[in-house]
Design an enzyme around this catalytic site. Sequence first.
Site: not given
Ligand code: AMP
Length: 346
Positions: A127, A208, A211
Amino acid sequence: MERVRTQPQPQATVPAVPRVFSGIQPTGLIHLGNYVGALRQWVELQRQYESYFCIVDLHAITVPYEPAELQQRILEAAAANLAAGIDPERSVLFVQSHVPEHTELMWLLNTVTPVGQLERMTQYKEKARRSKHGVMAGLLNYPVLQAADVLLYKATLVPVGEDQVQHIELMRDIAERFNKTFGETFPLPEARLSKGARIMALNDPTKKMSKSVPGSYIALTEDPDEIRRKVRAAVTDPGPPAQGARLEDASPGVANLFTLLEVFAPEAYPRFAEAYTDGTIRYSELKQVLAEALVEALAPIRERYRRLVSRPDQVWDLLRHGAERARMVAQATMEEVRRRMGLRGA
Ligand code: AMP
Ligand code: TRP
């Protein structure tokens, strides 16, 4: 002085039953990666454990964002959690900034967190590299807030995707250092990874699903035709592999589709796995089966989500109630922490 020395040390109150804590940022549409890596596990774990699920708005503001949209993003994240099966009767679902103890504990934990360790965090480095207007301290301290989130509830089970493992190792170190310095207070948290802990972008399977990258994800609330279109367009190989190929060696795009197939269409998985090793697989067929399985699995989530976002007052009420329940635990931990750190008399 005498009184202080003869006072028994306050006993660490460790929860009798393990607690679950996890968080999700209200930064955009919740997608398949979030669901497979995190949410799906949360829904399972809440049946068995006292569970806390948090919309981490204070984490979301560590990157540039639109203040006028934040409340709507929080509402949508909460609705997606509820629609995916988080039961507000069983679990405590709440917004991080509604429980001010998170930021207080974060400050205190900052005093036992080496800057060098924060600078080594992969997500921070990524980031920071992408940031156009300098690197703010909030981005560096992000994992300290994350440690506070979990430790405030003395949670030990942290269901997350793979990208969070490093942050959880850091929070263990922080907890250990705190315990060593101020006395046994925090049980050490552990990451819980599920199958599919790292879902890749359909349009670029070397990255990966995220969002913040439109086009990389299928939202949990995507409409059926969009789901079909995105799966159809997913990157695979030009043709089937040579006979005898091993699925473990599949290209990232193919491996990703197999992971999704295993989660959403487990009955079809063996057939396609066999076709892969036989060298007879047709990716278009796999995609069709996967797309229909996704459409079917996501339909009820999408329906519930639509109903929830059309009644924002109800969702906000649930979140307020969640924050009240969370605060009871958070306040008790803070009392203990302040005493141990000498910020209150015994
Ligand atoms: P975030 O969207 O960064 O707040 O992530 C929320 C949860 O989703 C966290 O536990 C992340 O590790 C999981 N997560 C986000 N992107 C992925 C992905 N591409 N594959 C698996 N888990 C994910
Ligand atoms: N940093 C996590 C993510 O981006 C979200 C998060 C914040 C979290 N606090 C947490 C996850 C505590 C687990 C536990 O996915």
